[in-house]
Design an enzyme around this catalytic site. Sequence first.
Site, PDB file in Angstrom:
ATOM      1  N   ALA A  24      23.291 -52.327  51.416  1.00 61.52           N
ATOM      2  CA  ALA A  24      22.033 -52.316  52.163  1.00 61.52           C
ATOM      3  C   ALA A  24      21.128 -53.491  51.811  1.00 61.52           C
ATOM      4  O   ALA A  24      20.328 -53.945  52.639  1.00 61.52           O
ATOM      5  CB  ALA A  24      21.294 -51.008  51.918  1.00 61.52           C
ATOM      6  N   THR A  28      17.850 -55.696  54.038  1.00 63.07           N
ATOM      7  CA  THR A  28      16.458 -55.267  53.902  1.00 63.07           C
ATOM      8  C   THR A  28      15.485 -56.354  54.358  1.00 63.07           C
ATOM      9  O   THR A  28      14.435 -56.034  54.922  1.00 63.07           O
ATOM     10  CB  THR A  28      16.144 -54.862  52.450  1.00 63.07           C
ATOM     11  OG1 THR A  28      16.562 -55.904  51.557  1.00 63.07           O
ATOM     12  CG2 THR A  28      16.864 -53.575  52.083  1.00 63.07           C
ATOM     13  N   PHE A  35      18.168 -46.637  53.245  1.00 61.83           N
ATOM     14  CA  PHE A  35      17.859 -45.234  53.509  1.00 61.83           C
ATOM     15  C   PHE A  35      18.071 -44.338  52.296  1.00 61.83           C
ATOM     16  O   PHE A  35      17.564 -43.228  52.247  1.00 61.83           O
ATOM     17  CB  PHE A  35      18.701 -44.717  54.679  1.00 61.83           C
ATOM     18  CG  PHE A  35      18.365 -45.385  55.977  1.00 61.83           C
ATOM     19  CD1 PHE A  35      17.130 -45.180  56.556  1.00 61.83           C
ATOM     20  CD2 PHE A  35      19.263 -46.234  56.603  1.00 61.83           C
ATOM     21  CE1 PHE A  35      16.800 -45.796  57.760  1.00 61.83           C
ATOM     22  CE2 PHE A  35      18.946 -46.856  57.795  1.00 61.83           C
ATOM     23  CZ  PHE A  35      17.711 -46.638  58.377  1.00 61.83           C
ATOM     24  N   ILE A 103      26.186 -50.453  58.616  1.00 61.23           N
ATOM     25  CA  ILE A 103      26.586 -50.114  59.982  1.00 61.23           C
ATOM     26  C   ILE A 103      25.806 -50.926  61.011  1.00 61.23           C
ATOM     27  O   ILE A 103      25.860 -50.638  62.205  1.00 61.23           O
ATOM     28  CB  ILE A 103      26.382 -48.604  60.244  1.00 61.23           C
ATOM     29  CG1 ILE A 103      24.895 -48.223  60.158  1.00 61.23           C
ATOM     30  CG2 ILE A 103      27.214 -47.769  59.275  1.00 61.23           C
ATOM     31  CD1 ILE A 103      24.577 -46.824  60.650  1.00 61.23           C
ATOM     32  N   ASP A 104      25.081 -51.964  60.556  1.00 61.63           N
ATOM     33  CA  ASP A 104      24.124 -52.649  61.430  1.00 61.63           C
ATOM     34  C   ASP A 104      24.719 -53.752  62.292  1.00 61.63           C
ATOM     35  O   ASP A 104      24.020 -54.354  63.107  1.00 61.63           O
ATOM     36  CB  ASP A 104      22.952 -53.197  60.614  1.00 61.63           C
ATOM     37  CG  ASP A 104      23.399 -54.082  59.453  1.00 61.63           C
ATOM     38  OD1 ASP A 104      24.408 -54.817  59.584  1.00 61.63           O
ATOM     39  OD2 ASP A 104      22.745 -54.024  58.388  1.00 61.63           O
ATOM     40  N   HIS A 121      31.929 -47.856  56.562  1.00 58.58           N
ATOM     41  CA  HIS A 121      31.137 -46.721  57.030  1.00 58.58           C
ATOM     42  C   HIS A 121      30.909 -46.756  58.534  1.00 58.58           C
ATOM     43  O   HIS A 121      30.022 -46.081  59.047  1.00 58.58           O
ATOM     44  CB  HIS A 121      29.803 -46.665  56.282  1.00 58.58           C
ATOM     45  CG  HIS A 121      29.968 -46.413  54.820  1.00 58.58           C
ATOM     46  ND1 HIS A 121      28.988 -46.717  53.891  1.00 58.58           N
ATOM     47  CD2 HIS A 121      30.996 -45.892  54.101  1.00 58.58           C
ATOM     48  CE1 HIS A 121      29.418 -46.396  52.679  1.00 58.58           C
ATOM     49  NE2 HIS A 121      30.635 -45.902  52.788  1.00 58.58           N
ATOM     50  N   CYS A 129      34.525 -41.304  71.151  1.00 63.80           N
ATOM     51  CA  CYS A 129      35.027 -39.939  71.210  1.00 63.80           C
ATOM     52  C   CYS A 129      35.812 -39.636  69.945  1.00 63.80           C
ATOM     53  O   CYS A 129      36.676 -40.419  69.536  1.00 63.80           O
ATOM     54  CB  CYS A 129      35.916 -39.765  72.443  1.00 63.80           C
ATOM     55  SG  CYS A 129      36.738 -38.155  72.513  1.00 63.80           S
ATOM     56  N   CYS A 154      33.139 -36.666  76.034  1.00 62.50           N
ATOM     57  CA  CYS A 154      33.983 -37.725  76.579  1.00 62.50           C
ATOM     58  C   CYS A 154      34.336 -37.434  78.040  1.00 62.50           C
ATOM     59  O   CYS A 154      34.758 -36.317  78.377  1.00 62.50           O
ATOM     60  CB  CYS A 154      35.259 -37.834  75.734  1.00 62.50           C
ATOM     61  SG  CYS A 154      36.426 -39.096  76.290  1.00 62.50           S
ATOM     62  N   ASN A 220      22.176 -58.218  42.876  1.00 62.78           N
ATOM     63  CA  ASN A 220      21.426 -57.073  43.360  1.00 62.78           C
ATOM     64  C   ASN A 220      20.022 -57.116  42.772  1.00 62.78           C
ATOM     65  O   ASN A 220      19.795 -57.717  41.726  1.00 62.78           O
ATOM     66  CB  ASN A 220      22.131 -55.761  42.965  1.00 62.78           C
ATOM     67  CG  ASN A 220      21.634 -54.574  43.761  1.00 62.78           C
ATOM     68  OD1 ASN A 220      21.531 -54.633  44.986  1.00 62.78           O
ATOM     69  ND2 ASN A 220      21.316 -53.479  43.079  1.00 62.78           N
TER      70      ASN A 220
END
Length: 251
Positions: A24, A28, A35, A103-104, A121, A129, A154, A220
């Site tokens: 993540a 940022t 999250f 997932i962005d 992820h 579907c 679907c 990090n």
Amino acid sequence: MDDDIDELARMIQSAKRAVVFTGAGISTECGIPDFRSPGGFWTRYKPIEFSAYLASEETRLEAWRRYFMIYDTVSHAVPGRGHKVIAKLYHEGKVSHVITQNIDDLHRVSGVPEEAIIELHGNGSYAKCLSCGERYELAWARATIESEKRPPYCVSCAGIVKTATISFGQAMPDQEMADARAATFNADLFLALGSSLQVFPAANFPVMAKSNRARLVIINREPTGLDALADLVVQGELGDVLAATAERLWP
């Protein structure tokens, strides 16, 4: 930190098959929050388990409501400095693959080709579907929910449609996990960027790389549980660190 950045630049210059692993922290600065951090979305809303999603239309509607609440906030994000540096490293032949927990879709938008991105992820920019795998756009899912007052199904097989992300309690994707293992075991340099390295099994990949004699770099904002394994640890804002490294690589 200057010495660390000089060392990072040297490690990248000497690498032939670097693999980048992102969490993540790379997004940022693009306006996408972490999250899981204190005060983050998952500390305010109990995550909806995959089994609950499957079991109830009402739960699926709530999951979609939450998802669109997040999506409407972050969907206009554009790649940050870190994404752009990684894309350039890929196109210069230094990086073979990008393994991401995010997932962005920002690695693809930044210019890394889809075949070089391994999304552990899933991807939050579309839906699919769960039965036949047919892809659906989020705009279609939203319109279907608004018009039919029920979660989408679907049109081909009547299966349950869900965002193309991995939910809490959902099995990790077999192909992506296999691809990530293969890329990791082929790496001579593994760059873990912007990840707390606390979410498993994804956080196993830096350990795999190190066990296979790749050099391990962790960058990090906060310490991670794997810092003791790393050949180099840089604590700082990821965008700042990668931008400074880029200045050494491409003066």
